[in-house]
Design an enzyme around this catalytic site. Sequence first.
Site, mmCIF file in Angstrom:
data_model
loop_
_atom_site.group_PDB
_atom_site.id
_atom_site.type_symbol
_atom_site.label_atom_id
_atom_site.label_comp_id
_atom_site.label_asym_id
_atom_site.label_seq_id
_atom_site.Cartn_x
_atom_site.Cartn_y
_atom_site.Cartn_z
ATOM 1 N N SER A 290 0.048 4.100 5.226
ATOM 2 C CA SER A 290 -0.854 3.237 4.449
ATOM 3 C C SER A 290 -2.230 3.205 5.086
ATOM 4 C CB SER A 290 -0.298 1.811 4.391
ATOM 5 O OG SER A 290 1.012 1.834 3.901
ATOM 6 N N GLY B 31 5.927 8.369 1.074
ATOM 7 C CA GLY B 31 6.873 8.125 2.176
ATOM 8 C C GLY B 31 7.748 6.917 1.875
ATOM 9 N N HIS B 32 7.128 5.832 1.414
ATOM 10 C CA HIS B 32 7.905 4.645 1.047
ATOM 11 C C HIS B 32 8.871 4.977 -0.105
ATOM 12 C CE1 HIS B 32 4.100 2.523 2.542
ATOM 13 N NE2 HIS B 32 5.045 2.023 3.313
ATOM 14 N N LYS C 189 9.241 7.566 11.116
ATOM 15 C CA LYS C 189 7.853 7.556 11.622
ATOM 16 C C LYS C 189 7.701 6.383 12.602
ATOM 17 C CE LYS C 189 3.937 6.345 9.349
ATOM 18 N NZ LYS C 189 3.069 5.603 10.293
ATOM 19 N N GLN D 281 3.333 -9.799 12.992
ATOM 20 C CA GLN D 281 3.538 -8.521 13.687
ATOM 21 C C GLN D 281 2.221 -7.794 13.991
ATOM 22 O OE1 GLN D 281 5.893 -6.790 10.374
ATOM 23 N NE2 GLN D 281 4.831 -4.884 10.842
ATOM 24 N N ALA E 116 0.867 -1.185 0.000
ATOM 25 C CA ALA E 116 0.000 0.000 0.000
ATOM 26 C C ALA E 116 0.907 1.240 0.000
ATOM 27 C CB ALA E 116 -0.978 0.007 1.173
HETATM 28 P P1 AMP Z 1 5.253 0.017 6.349
HETATM 29 O O1 AMP Z 1 4.864 -0.438 4.977
HETATM 30 O O2 AMP Z 1 4.229 0.855 7.031
HETATM 31 O O3 AMP Z 1 5.811 -1.088 7.202
HETATM 32 O O4 AMP Z 1 6.471 1.007 6.114
HETATM 33 C C1 AMP Z 1 7.622 0.577 5.443
HETATM 34 C C2 AMP Z 1 8.734 1.557 5.717
HETATM 35 O O5 AMP Z 1 8.336 2.852 5.263
HETATM 36 C C3 AMP Z 1 9.040 1.680 7.219
HETATM 37 O O6 AMP Z 1 10.442 1.779 7.392
HETATM 38 C C4 AMP Z 1 8.340 2.955 7.589
HETATM 39 O O7 AMP Z 1 8.912 3.615 8.699
HETATM 40 C C5 AMP Z 1 8.512 3.781 6.321
HETATM 41 N N1 AMP Z 1 7.504 4.831 6.255
HETATM 42 C C6 AMP Z 1 6.174 4.718 6.496
HETATM 43 N N2 AMP Z 1 5.572 5.920 6.422
HETATM 44 C C7 AMP Z 1 6.546 6.823 6.139
HETATM 45 C C8 AMP Z 1 6.564 8.245 5.946
HETATM 46 N N3 AMP Z 1 5.455 8.973 6.046
HETATM 47 N N4 AMP Z 1 7.747 8.833 5.665
HETATM 48 C C9 AMP Z 1 8.887 8.103 5.576
HETATM 49 N N5 AMP Z 1 8.939 6.769 5.750
HETATM 50 C C10 AMP Z 1 7.787 6.128 6.031
#
Ligand code: AMP
Length: 283
Positions: free
Chosen positions: A188, A36-37, A151, A61, A32
Amino acid sequence: MILFKRAGDLTRWLDQQQLSGKSIGFVPTLGALHAGHISLITISKRSAGVTVCSIFVNPTQFNDPKDFQKYPITLEKDIALLEQSGTDVLFLPEVEEIYPDGTSGLERYDLGRIESLLEGKYRPGHFQGVCQVMRRLLDVVRPDDLFMGSKDFQQCMVVQRLIELRDMPTRLHRCPILREPDGLAMSSRNVRLTPEQRQKATAIYQALLAIKLGWEMGQPSEKELTAMAMNILESADFRVDYVEIADAKTLEPAKEGEGPGSIALIAAFLGEVRLIDNMMLPD
Ligand code: AMP
């Protein structure tokens, strides 16, 4: 972009890349994808010879089964975004590929105090799940550099601990938080908010800014600052798990008047959606 579904195939291919002198940058995600990703991919591409992104919604998790069931999946859009961003490799494993012997009886990790604080306290078992998946992913990808977002500040600390516990050569880079124009941290989970909740969600950012401003002025006590943040959140209908001003090295509550290296962290629900955010406080 090359797509791998099998761990063994990916490891063999990456071994060849490393033999030819290329360094491996890795961005693990739950999919998703949003800007940010993609910012993590962009940072990886600046230094890494090969940038690998993984998309895997890790069942171990999620402490809340509803959160797992409702986790957004937007694979086609994700692939298009990764292609556009110049990602070299997408690793898209099935659960059996990550946990060939099933998800029960997995190794447990000694994470120390960090596991009982903040996210650890409110999401029991979450960080064990993070370590289980990260250990497997790091064994498969063996990256030189790992890029994660601040974050998930506490998650970065946990993964750093895992790297040290397992004596891995990977360098972890903690990258900046990308925000929407109104300040809401990209996540996401934001797509699960109703339009009305989406408007209110910016209160998390406003609460963090209010703490930062008070901190800079050095006026109200930490107790007063967190109470003020709590008020801002509750006025926007948030149910708050925690508002904490903590030592950024340990995440233990910052001592009154403690100067450098403090951080404000918030976790709160809007309806069924749990959001987290944080802000470093000026020294
Ligand atoms: P997730 O898919 O939520 O596990 O996020 C994957 C990676 O993207 C993790 O290292 C998060 O910290 C990073 N991430 C999520 N949201 C942001 C954001 N707004 N800005 C920068 N990195 C992000």
